[in-house]
Scaffold this active site. Structure first.
Site, short mmCIF file in Angstrom:
data_model
loop_
_atom_site.label_atom_id
_atom_site.label_comp_id
_atom_site.label_asym_id
_atom_site.label_seq_id
_atom_site.Cartn_x
_atom_site.Cartn_y
_atom_site.Cartn_z
N CYS A 66 13.83 3.44 9.83
CA CYS A 66 14.76 2.50 10.48
C CYS A 66 15.20 1.39 9.52
O CYS A 66 14.37 0.65 8.98
CB CYS A 66 14.08 1.91 11.72
SG CYS A 66 14.95 0.49 12.42
N CYS A 69 14.30 -2.13 10.66
CA CYS A 69 12.86 -2.36 10.48
C CYS A 69 12.57 -2.78 9.03
O CYS A 69 11.75 -3.67 8.79
CB CYS A 69 12.07 -1.11 10.83
SG CYS A 69 12.27 -0.56 12.54
#
Length: 436
Positions: A66, A69
């Site tokens: 991600c 993230c």
């Protein structure tokens, strides 16, 4: 007999060593976590232990692939040592929710990254800002007492310093803690509350109040403060706390629009060309004076240079005389006062604002509609631009997928029809059949 004992001895030794090894593993896995300011890596075997070990632990449910993230990770690394040094420490941990999907599912994780603050084991989803400094300020509010009790002048100064600049600060000088406890709970994530038990005249001068009891509200980010001397009962105190969640004059931006959504007052909106212009700054000072005497209204301002789309929603164009002043209902209508649509910078603007407010209260207004329904949809739903773009992308993606699926069905149908026709031809005529 000795032979049997000798042959059993190796097995006994193996069992003993296995038990020692298992005990050693349990001791290793049961080692206490250390709140040393680093981000703790969790897994399915130590997750519950970490949650029960710390009173306050923020868990980042992430996925290694991600992009958001990856951007959040250094922010958490920066915030972790600061939060670990608080009087009530907050530990930051992270869990690979893509790897430990059952654990993530149990905590209702449906997107990455998701931040959850566990307070004594109870999860609260964190939806605040994700920049290190602001994240620290927001999380400090979660773990702070509803109402802090300040016993000295130094305690007052420390409280104000540690509260930071993002939230309004309410300090009751000479007030009982129980009087503010309800508001401390209600505005837990929005404001700081404290009562000062012992204070000097120096403190009274510093915080600009003449007598006690007094409730002082400070907006550090806007260099503003206001004082309330009572009555501390009924709706009076409630109105003061509610209305002072915002500064006297509010700069209109994405964040303040969200705050205004929770306020049912109408907004006296002044539109200028540039918020940072010297004349505009002088005008805002006049607006603050007007706001002090008109608490039933919110006073706000916006610069065309800062947010042109917003200003254009009120029919601002090249021919509009700025500064322009109006009353906005916070939704899809606004009112202008006949003869007071704009403020002349060459004349007494204080008198012009007074005439505007008088005309508004007397009903000498013209009601207009805010232009741009898509913009209004943003205000009403409080969707950010990024969220809106994601929704548009998702809808476009679904349309494309449906078209591709339909095209695939058409191709499949044509192939099936072609195959059936070929089968029929083969059935009607096969090699070796005789023609009549």
């Amino acid at each position: 007999m000795n032979h049997r004992m000798a042959s059993a001895f190796p097995w006994f030794l193996i069992v003993l060593l296995a038990r020692v090894w298992c005990l050693d593993v349990r001791l290793v896995t049961a080692q206490p976590f250390v709140a040393d300011g680093t981000v703790i890596e969790l897994n399915d075997s130590n997750f519950e232990s970490a949650i029960s070990t710390f009173d306050h632990i923020l868990v980042d449910f992430y996925a290694p692939w991600c992009g958001h993230c990856k951007k959040l990770s250094p922010v958490l690394d920066e915030a972790a040592p600061i939060l670990a040094r608080l009087n009530q420490p907050i530990v930051i941990a992270k869990l690979d929710a893509d790897k430990y999907r059952k654990l993530a599912s149990r905590h209702e994780i449906d997107g990455f990254p998701t931040l959850k603050l566990f307070v004594h084991g109870v999860p609260i989803e964190y939806k605040g800002p994700r920049k290190a400094e602001l994240l620290v300020q927001f999380l400090k509010k979660y773990v702070a007492p509803d109402v802090s009790v300040l016993e000295s002048a130094s305690a007052v100064h420390s409280f104000v310093d540690e509260a930071g600049k993002h939230f309004p600060i309410f300090i009751g000088f000479g007030l009982d803690e129980s009087l503010l406890s309800e508001y401390g709970k209600r505005y837990k994530k929005k404001s700081w509350f404290a009562v000062a038990k012992d204070f000097s005249e120096k403190i009274m001068v510093e915080y600009d109040f003449q007598k006690s009891p007094a409730l002082v509200v400070i907006h550090p980010n806007y260099n503003e403060q206001n004082v309330f001397y009572g009555p501390f009962e009924g709706h009076f105190l409630d109105d003061f706390v509610r209305q002072n969640q915002l500064p006297l004059v509010v700069p209109i931006n994405y964040e303040t629009l969200k705050l205004l959504n929770n306020d049912d007052r109408k907004i006296v909106l002044t539109i200028v060309n540039d918020e940072m212009d010297g004349k505009s700054l002088e005008l805002f000072k006049i607006l603050r004076s007007a706001a002090t005497a008109n608490h039933d209204l919110v006073f706000g301002f916006i610069g065309v240079k800062q947010w042109e789309d917003f200003a254009n929603s009120f029919d601002v164009n090249r021919n509009t005389k700025l500064p322009m002043i109006l009353v906005w209902d916070g939704n899809d209508e606004y009112q202008v006062v006949e003869g007071s649509e704009s403020l002349n910078s060459l004349e007494d603007q204080e008198s012009q604002i007074s005439l505007f407010l008088k005309g508004y209260r007397e009903g000498r207004t013209i009601t207009k509609e805010v232009s741009g329904p898509s913009f209004l949809g943003f205000i009403n739903s409080l969707f950010g631009i990024k969220t809106l773009c994601l929704i548009v992308f998702a809808v476009a993606f679904l349309i494309v997928m449906r078209k591709l699926a339909k095209r695939g069905d058409d191709v499949l149908h044509r192939r099936q029809t072609q195959t059936e026709a070929e089968d029929l031809n083969r059935k009607d005529y096969q090699p070796g059949d005789k023609e009549e």
